[in-house]
Every structure is written in C-alpha cells, then in structure tokens.
Enzyme design. Structure first.
Site, mmCIF file in Angstrom:
data_model
loop_
_atom_site.group_PDB
_atom_site.id
_atom_site.type_symbol
_atom_site.label_atom_id
_atom_site.label_comp_id
_atom_site.label_asym_id
_atom_site.label_seq_id
_atom_site.Cartn_x
_atom_site.Cartn_y
_atom_site.Cartn_z
ATOM 1 N N SER A 141 47.760 -25.732 -12.901
ATOM 2 C CA SER A 141 48.803 -25.549 -11.878
ATOM 3 C C SER A 141 49.752 -24.429 -12.300
ATOM 4 O O SER A 141 50.594 -23.991 -11.508
ATOM 5 C CB SER A 141 49.585 -26.853 -11.643
ATOM 6 O OG SER A 141 50.029 -27.398 -12.868
ATOM 7 N N GLU A 181 43.998 -38.458 -8.836
ATOM 8 C CA GLU A 181 45.096 -37.760 -8.150
ATOM 9 C C GLU A 181 44.998 -37.963 -6.640
ATOM 10 O O GLU A 181 43.914 -37.835 -6.047
ATOM 11 C CB GLU A 181 45.032 -36.243 -8.452
ATOM 12 C CG GLU A 181 46.102 -35.464 -7.681
ATOM 13 C CD GLU A 181 46.267 -34.015 -8.108
ATOM 14 O OE1 GLU A 181 45.581 -33.571 -9.055
ATOM 15 O OE2 GLU A 181 47.091 -33.328 -7.472
HETATM 16 O O1 KIV Z 1 47.088 -28.619 -13.463
HETATM 17 C C1 KIV Z 1 47.729 -29.647 -13.188
HETATM 18 O O2 KIV Z 1 48.958 -29.644 -13.058
HETATM 19 C C2 KIV Z 1 46.995 -30.893 -13.012
HETATM 20 C C3 KIV Z 1 47.795 -32.080 -12.578
HETATM 21 C C4 KIV Z 1 47.847 -32.130 -11.101
HETATM 22 C C5 KIV Z 1 47.330 -33.314 -13.171
HETATM 23 O O3 KIV Z 1 45.809 -30.931 -13.174
#
Ligand code: KIV
Length: 288
Positions: free
Chosen positions: A47, A184
C-alpha cells in the site's frame, strides 16, 4: 526492551486467546514509534504505492522499492516481527520468481515472514516458498493487487457464492503451507467461520473481531492519509491535522521574521571585529 517474536510466539498468542496487533508501516521513523508502543508485528505493505508514492493502487510497486522500505523499517524496529509484502508481479509469472523474490526479502531486508495475496491461484507459489523454509502469511478476500478484476476495492464474501470462494481460498492457502492467514474486507461471519475451522492464526483487516488479531495502516489509524478512508478503519489520532498546523506556523513565522530566533543560531567564536575585517577583505571577490 521486549524480545522479538517468532512464529511460535504468534501460535502461542492464538492458543492463549491473546490478540496480535500489527500495523502497516513503510519507514524507519514510524517503525521506531511502533516498536516503542509495543506493536506485535509490522507489515511493510505494498500500500506504499498509494500512501508514499501517490499512485491510485499498489500495482506499480516493485521489488526494489519494497526491499528498500523494508530495510528502513527493520533499522527503525530491530526487535519487531517484520513481514515483507510481495508486490504485484513478484510471484505471478512462475514459482521460481516467487521463491527468488521471497529469498530477496529474507536476505536483503531481514524479514521474519513474507505475505502474498491470493488463494487457490497462488497455492503453488505459497507451497514452494514454504518448502524453501520461509514463513508465508496468506492474504485473501479483498486483495488490492487484483482490485481491477474485482471491479474496485470491494468487500468479498458477502453472498454465499462469494463466501464459498473465500473459504476455498482459505483452505488452499492453509494446505499450501501458509503459517497464518490475513482476511481483508469480508463479513465478520465469514471471518469467524474461517477462524473457527483453521488451525493457523487468522488475522483481519475489515473482517470483524472474531479472529486472532487486527492490522491497520498507520496512515489511516494515525490520521495521515486523506485520499480515501475505508469503512473498517479507525482514526486513533490526527497527525495530519497536527502536521498541517505545524507547517502553517512555520510558514508564518519565517515570513514574519520570527524564525529563526536567537536560540536557533550558531555564534561566532572569536572577536567580531576580526570577522568584520575578513568580510571587508573578501568583499571585492564578489565584484562581477
Ligand atoms: O499493503 C498493505 O497495506 C496490506 C494491508 C491491506 C494488509 O496488504
């Protein structure tokens, strides 16, 4: 200072009914605060594509970026369980790619585990990485890397057909050798069922409370990311508002001449008259 956890500690926590708490963090500075606060785990998530780099999604994130950020997190939180997140493209073409890139996380960023998205479709990759001796965290349900094929960042498992697919993914990930599973964006009932049925720790983000722990993005939980706030997140403080406030004060003080003040300045050492003499001597050098 608390001892760094191992995968066995995570299993012990599950056995004792103690929730594990993790946060998504991408740099050394915030990692150090997480360690100070007693965070059980840090995920250096892909992310970062949105939060750090300003893209619309996670797809452009590369292995090199992920490794560099993970290294920063590790330096900031040397005693916290660290999970590297395999970015899009790092494990999709072949099992060989998957193992090679997982090994990079271990060798170059000193991670404790790697996470990858997907269920049935990536079970062969999970199996190969696990057989190579690495700890794999599965991640199913709303998987941001495949948001395009899901029609956006949409919760999964809300119908019985969709719940069946989530449950099949959970079974595939577990049977392939993942040591934990992250769900998720699924209804609490689906998460609770998977949690009840699987022997491995099951964690949730947007999956309700009936599981072995929770993960949130620091950018959401600390009030820093403004572009999009998922329904499932909670803002524990508002660093964004504090930062904007501090920056406006800084701008105002510089423009008004209030900063820097005497306490922010270095003093000359020696006779001020000698400095004046030096400045006068050097002034001709500035003549064009
Ligand atoms: O990359 C990220 O932030 C994630 C979370 C949503 C768990 O994979």
């Amino acid at each position: 200072m608390a001892k760094k956890k191992s995968i066995l500690d995570l299993y012990k926590m599950k056995e004792n009914g103690e929730k594990a708490v993790w946060m998504v963090i991408y740099d050394s500075l915030f990692a150090s605060y997480a360690e100070e606060a007693g965070m059980d785990m840090i995920l250096c998530g892909d992310s970062m594509g949105m939060i750090v780099y300003g893209w619309q999604g996670t797809v452009p994130v590369t292995m090199d970026m992920s490794i560099a950020h993970c290294q920063g997190v590790r330096r900031g939180a040397p005693n916290t369980y660290l999970i590297g997140d395999m970015p899009f493209g790092a494990y999709h073409a072949s099992v060989e790619d998957a193992v090679r890139n997982a090994v990079r996380f271990y060798k170059e960023a000193d991670v404790d585990a790697i996470k990858l998205e997907g269920g049935v479709a990536v079970a062969d990759k999970i199996e190969a990485i696990a057989k190579a001796g690495m700890v794999v965290f599965g991640h199913i349900g709303l998987t941001p890397q495949s948001s395009a094929s899901m029609g956006g960042f949409k919760a999964q498992g809300r119908t019985t057909d969709s719940a069946k697919a989530v449950i099949e993914d959970a079974i595939a990930v577990w049977k392939a050798g993942a040591r934990t599973l992250l769900l998720e964006g699924v209804p609490e009932e689906v998460c609770a069922y998977v949690h009840k049925m699987l022997p491995i720790p099951v964690y949730g983000i947007g999956a309700g409370a009936d599981c072995d722990g929770q993960v949130l993005l620091a950018a959401d939980a600390l009030g820093m990311y403004k572009n999009f706030t998922p329904k499932f997140t909670k803002k524990y403080c508002d660093i964004g508002a504090i930062a904007t406030h501090g920056m406006s004060d800084y701008i105002r003080e510089v423009k008004e001449g209030a900063f820097p003040a005497p306490e922010h300045k270095y003093k000359i050492s020696g006779d001020p008259a000698d400095f004046q003499k030096l400045f006068d001597e050097m002034a001709p050098l500035f003549e064009g």
